[in-house]
Design a protein around this motif. Structure first.
Motif, PDB file in Angstrom:
ATOM      1  N   ARG A   4      24.933  47.307  37.747  1.00 43.46           N
ATOM      2  CA  ARG A   4      26.214  46.997  37.090  1.00 43.46           C
ATOM      3  C   ARG A   4      26.975  45.881  37.831  1.00 43.46           C
ATOM      4  O   ARG A   4      27.590  45.028  37.208  1.00 43.46           O
ATOM      5  N   PHE A   5      26.967  45.905  39.166  1.00 50.61           N
ATOM      6  CA  PHE A   5      27.883  45.005  39.899  1.00 50.61           C
ATOM      7  C   PHE A   5      27.206  43.865  40.663  1.00 50.61           C
ATOM      8  O   PHE A   5      27.896  43.034  41.244  1.00 50.61           O
ATOM      9  N   TRP A   6      25.900  43.833  40.741  1.00 50.97           N
ATOM     10  CA  TRP A   6      25.224  42.736  41.440  1.00 50.97           C
ATOM     11  C   TRP A   6      24.699  41.726  40.434  1.00 50.97           C
ATOM     12  O   TRP A   6      24.210  42.143  39.375  1.00 50.97           O
ATOM     13  N   PRO A   7      24.710  40.444  40.713  1.00 51.42           N
ATOM     14  CA  PRO A   7      25.400  39.889  41.875  1.00 51.42           C
ATOM     15  C   PRO A   7      26.909  40.037  41.707  1.00 51.42           C
ATOM     16  O   PRO A   7      27.424  39.876  40.606  1.00 51.42           O
ATOM     17  N   GLY A   8      27.594  40.321  42.817  1.00 53.53           N
ATOM     18  CA  GLY A   8      29.049  40.485  42.758  1.00 53.53           C
ATOM     19  C   GLY A   8      29.587  41.047  44.053  1.00 53.53           C
ATOM     20  O   GLY A   8      28.828  41.418  44.945  1.00 53.53           O
ATOM     21  N   PRO A   9      30.930  41.151  44.160  1.00 56.30           N
ATOM     22  CA  PRO A   9      31.564  41.483  45.433  1.00 56.30           C
ATOM     23  C   PRO A   9      31.581  42.984  45.760  1.00 56.30           C
ATOM     24  O   PRO A   9      32.637  43.564  46.012  1.00 56.30           O
ATOM     25  N   ARG A  28      23.344  53.881  58.711  1.00 55.11           N
ATOM     26  CA  ARG A  28      23.368  53.213  57.404  1.00 55.11           C
ATOM     27  C   ARG A  28      23.397  51.707  57.551  1.00 55.11           C
ATOM     28  O   ARG A  28      23.932  51.181  58.530  1.00 55.11           O
ATOM     29  N   VAL A  29      22.868  51.024  56.533  1.00 57.81           N
ATOM     30  CA  VAL A  29      22.929  49.564  56.484  1.00 57.81           C
ATOM     31  C   VAL A  29      23.787  49.165  55.285  1.00 57.81           C
ATOM     32  O   VAL A  29      23.748  49.821  54.244  1.00 57.81           O
ATOM     33  N   ALA A  30      24.556  48.066  55.445  1.00 56.91           N
ATOM     34  CA  ALA A  30      25.405  47.571  54.356  1.00 56.91           C
ATOM     35  C   ALA A  30      24.687  46.416  53.657  1.00 56.91           C
ATOM     36  O   ALA A  30      24.215  45.486  54.317  1.00 56.91           O
ATOM     37  N   LEU A  31      24.614  46.477  52.324  1.00 60.41           N
ATOM     38  CA  LEU A  31      23.870  45.480  51.540  1.00 60.41           C
ATOM     39  C   LEU A  31      24.757  44.844  50.495  1.00 60.41           C
ATOM     40  O   LEU A  31      25.561  45.526  49.850  1.00 60.41           O
ATOM     41  N   ARG A  32      24.556  43.533  50.309  1.00 63.23           N
ATOM     42  CA  ARG A  32      25.370  42.823  49.318  1.00 63.23           C
ATOM     43  C   ARG A  32      24.578  41.673  48.714  1.00 63.23           C
ATOM     44  O   ARG A  32      23.818  40.990  49.419  1.00 63.23           O
ATOM     45  N   CYS A  33      24.774  41.455  47.412  1.00 69.31           N
ATOM     46  CA  CYS A  33      24.152  40.331  46.701  1.00 69.31           C
ATOM     47  C   CYS A  33      25.270  39.484  46.097  1.00 69.31           C
ATOM     48  O   CYS A  33      25.896  39.875  45.113  1.00 69.31           O
ATOM     49  N   PRO A  34      25.563  38.321  46.695  1.00 70.03           N
ATOM     50  CA  PRO A  34      26.730  37.531  46.279  1.00 70.03           C
ATOM     51  C   PRO A  34      26.561  36.879  44.903  1.00 70.03           C
ATOM     52  O   PRO A  34      25.464  36.462  44.527  1.00 70.03           O
ATOM     53  N   ASP A  35      27.667  36.779  44.199  1.00 67.35           N
ATOM     54  CA  ASP A  35      27.682  36.130  42.882  1.00 67.35           C
ATOM     55  C   ASP A  35      27.941  34.634  43.079  1.00 67.35           C
ATOM     56  O   ASP A  35      29.024  34.128  42.751  1.00 67.35           O
ATOM     57  N   HIS A  36      26.959  33.964  43.676  1.00 64.62           N
ATOM     58  CA  HIS A  36      27.122  32.538  43.981  1.00 64.62           C
ATOM     59  C   HIS A  36      25.724  31.923  43.977  1.00 64.62           C
ATOM     60  O   HIS A  36      24.898  32.242  44.839  1.00 64.62           O
ATOM     61  N   ASP A  37      25.472  31.061  42.998  1.00 66.25           N
ATOM     62  CA  ASP A  37      24.102  30.552  42.802  1.00 66.25           C
ATOM     63  C   ASP A  37      23.544  29.859  44.042  1.00 66.25           C
ATOM     64  O   ASP A  37      22.389  30.087  44.418  1.00 66.25           O
ATOM     65  N   VAL A  69      39.248  37.119  48.788  1.00 66.93           N
ATOM     66  CA  VAL A  69      39.216  38.253  49.734  1.00 66.93           C
ATOM     67  C   VAL A  69      37.817  38.859  49.707  1.00 66.93           C
ATOM     68  O   VAL A  69      37.087  38.733  48.728  1.00 66.93           O
ATOM     69  N   GLU A  70      37.457  39.532  50.808  1.00 70.63           N
ATOM     70  CA  GLU A  70      36.089  40.008  50.995  1.00 70.63           C
ATOM     71  C   GLU A  70      35.718  41.122  50.014  1.00 70.63           C
ATOM     72  O   GLU A  70      36.583  41.755  49.410  1.00 70.63           O
ATOM     73  N   SER A  71      34.390  41.381  49.980  1.00 65.83           N
ATOM     74  CA  SER A  71      33.835  42.372  49.059  1.00 65.83           C
ATOM     75  C   SER A  71      34.374  43.777  49.332  1.00 65.83           C
ATOM     76  O   SER A  71      34.805  44.097  50.443  1.00 65.83           O
ATOM     77  N   LEU A 126      35.316  52.109  51.728  1.00 66.25           N
ATOM     78  CA  LEU A 126      35.643  51.940  53.146  1.00 66.25           C
ATOM     79  C   LEU A 126      36.540  50.715  53.349  1.00 66.25           C
ATOM     80  O   LEU A 126      37.306  50.649  54.296  1.00 66.25           O
ATOM     81  N   ARG A 127      36.378  49.730  52.444  1.00 65.62           N
ATOM     82  CA  ARG A 127      37.238  48.536  52.471  1.00 65.62           C
ATOM     83  C   ARG A 127      37.460  48.118  51.025  1.00 65.62           C
ATOM     84  O   ARG A 127      36.489  47.847  50.321  1.00 65.62           O
ATOM     85  N   PRO A 128      38.734  48.056  50.552  1.00 68.99           N
ATOM     86  CA  PRO A 128      38.955  47.628  49.170  1.00 68.99           C
ATOM     87  C   PRO A 128      38.657  46.140  49.016  1.00 68.99           C
ATOM     88  O   PRO A 128      38.799  45.369  49.968  1.00 68.99           O
ATOM     89  N   GLY A 129      38.233  45.733  47.829  1.00 74.13           N
ATOM     90  CA  GLY A 129      37.884  44.322  47.610  1.00 74.13           C
ATOM     91  C   GLY A 129      37.848  43.997  46.133  1.00 74.13           C
ATOM     92  O   GLY A 129      38.536  44.641  45.332  1.00 74.13           O
ATOM     93  N   GLY A 130      37.023  43.019  45.796  1.00 74.54           N
ATOM     94  CA  GLY A 130      36.976  42.480  44.438  1.00 74.54           C
ATOM     95  C   GLY A 130      36.547  43.485  43.370  1.00 74.54           C
ATOM     96  O   GLY A 130      36.916  43.343  42.209  1.00 74.54           O
ATOM     97  N   ILE A 131      35.753  44.481  43.730  1.00 75.64           N
ATOM     98  CA  ILE A 131      35.369  45.523  42.761  1.00 75.64           C
ATOM     99  C   ILE A 131      36.315  46.709  42.970  1.00 75.64           C
ATOM    100  O   ILE A 131      36.338  47.307  44.043  1.00 75.64           O
TER     101      ILE A 131
END
Ligand code: TXA
Ligand code: MG
Length: 345
Positions: free
Chosen positions: A92-97, A118-127, A180-182, A195-200
């Motif tokens: 639903r939210f990848w790529p995205g913040p 735990r590991v933190a994973l992110r897929c940025p919405d930036h080509d 602002v960060e993800s 744990l940290r509020p952001g764009g989603i």
């Protein structure tokens, strides 16, 4: 630390993307654009390369890094198991913040997670960012590309001003869209904890999971946060800052009552600037947009704070927004930038 020559790439040709991908894979430090803020990338499977991130940023060593991937397939080998809830969030939210923490696979070095399970994973919405990640062929650990404690950079020049000489390269792709960060969430079973509020936002997450919790540390200054980075000083401009939240009339009145208001930096809405009869193109007064516009404030916040570092203002008086939607992330950052000096009018 030996001084490096920091090269800024202003033109993202296919050769540039390949060069930066190789540099990352081979252990270099490369600042990359994302839709939130610029990140300081290093090979996320190479502990020594990641140690250089901590050194370049002056980052506390217990503060784990987010691993950036170009797609869901690249995330899979980094976790013990891609749970159905995690898959739904990514679809639903990848790529995205949205940054998702999950139990880590053995291949992820402790250096990436600060020793956490735990590991933190992110897929940025930036080509262009994803093109560099694909070219790197490894997960890319990337905290915001600033010296720890300072505002995060939303332009390549802000990265350069802050950490030139400490990193190998910067890819300039203009100004980051969101500013602002993800959102960082711990992924549970049909529920998440922010744990940290952001764009989603919470409302968006509720489209996918039944329950959204907030880490108690977000509302209690004494609780220990689950995201180690949230306990440190952050986003601080050089001058002390006070943030006022209220209607433009209330904010303008509160600012007028400060006796040095004609000498301080003002970071306010169009409406408040009009009420105070200050011209918005004066270097002491920055206007972020319309009152209450969290998106405009998010976009302008860090560049605004950095702007005042280049002036001699003794203090900054800023205007916040309500904590609805993206406003929650913005006010989380403003609370820290103001060293908790937020006045609700
Ligand atoms: O938008 C973003 O997330 C940007 C761009 C560059 O992608 N990155 C970013 O990274 O903001 P950083 O390092 O400045 O913030 C990462 C936050 C920190 O608060 C850190 O403690 C938390 O995520 N974090 C990272 N890994 C974690 C983990 N395994 N468990 C809990 N929190 C974690
Ligand atoms: Mg940061």
């Amino acid at each position: 630390m030996t001084e490096k020559k920091t090269v800024i790439y202003r033109d993202a040709t296919p050769e540039t993307i390949e060069t930066l991908g190789k540099l990352l894979r081979d252990g270099g430090l490369v600042a990359i654009p994302t839709e939130t803020v610029y990140g300081l990338g290093a090979n996320g499977l190479d502990s020594e390369a990641m140690s250089r991130i901590y050194e370049a940023k002056g980052r506390p060593s217990d503060n784990p890094l987010i691993l950036h991937v170009p797609d869901m397939a690249a995330a899979k080998p980094l976790v013990k198991s891609l749970t159905p809830t995690a898959q739904r969030l990514m679809e639903r939210f990848w790529p995205g913040p949205l940054t998702i923490t999950l139990p880590k696979a053995d291949c992820v070095p402790d250096r990436a997670t600060g020793g956490l399970p735990r590991v933190a994973l992110r897929c940025p919405d930036h080509d262009l960012c994803r093109a560099v990640l694909t070219a790197a062929g490894v997960p890319v650990a990337a905290p915001s590309a600033n010296i720890s404690g300072r505002p995060s950079p939303t332009t390549a020049d802000a990265v350069y001003d802050d950490i030139k000489g400490r990193i190998d390269a910067i890819l300039d792709a203009g100004t980051c869209d969101i500013g602002v960060e993800s959102t960082v969430v711990e992924c549970g079973d049909d529920e998440v904890t922010i744990l940290r509020p952001g764009g989603i936002t919470e409302q968006m997450l509720l489209e996918v999971v039944s329950k959204v919790n907030y880490d108690t540390a977000l509302s209690s200054p004494t609780a220990v946060p689950k995201a180690p980075g949230m306990k440190y000083k952050h986003y601080a401009p050089d001058a002390p800052m006070i943030t006022f939240v209220g209607t433009p009339e209330q904010v303008a009145n509160a600012i007028r009552q400060e006796d040095d208001f004609t000498e301080v930096g003002l970071f306010i809405s169009e409406e408040t600037a009009k009420l105070l009869q200050v011209s918005p193109d004066n270097e002491r007064c920055l206007v972020f947009g319309k009152a209450g516009d969290a998106k405009a404030l998010a976009h302008a916040l860090y560049s605004g704070l950095l702007h005042f570092n280049g002036t001699k203002v003794p203090r900054i008086l800023a205007e916040g927004v309500s904590e609805a939607g993206l406003g929650r992330a913005v006010m989380n950052r403003m609370l820290k930038a103001s060293a908790r000096h937020v006045v609700k009018l």
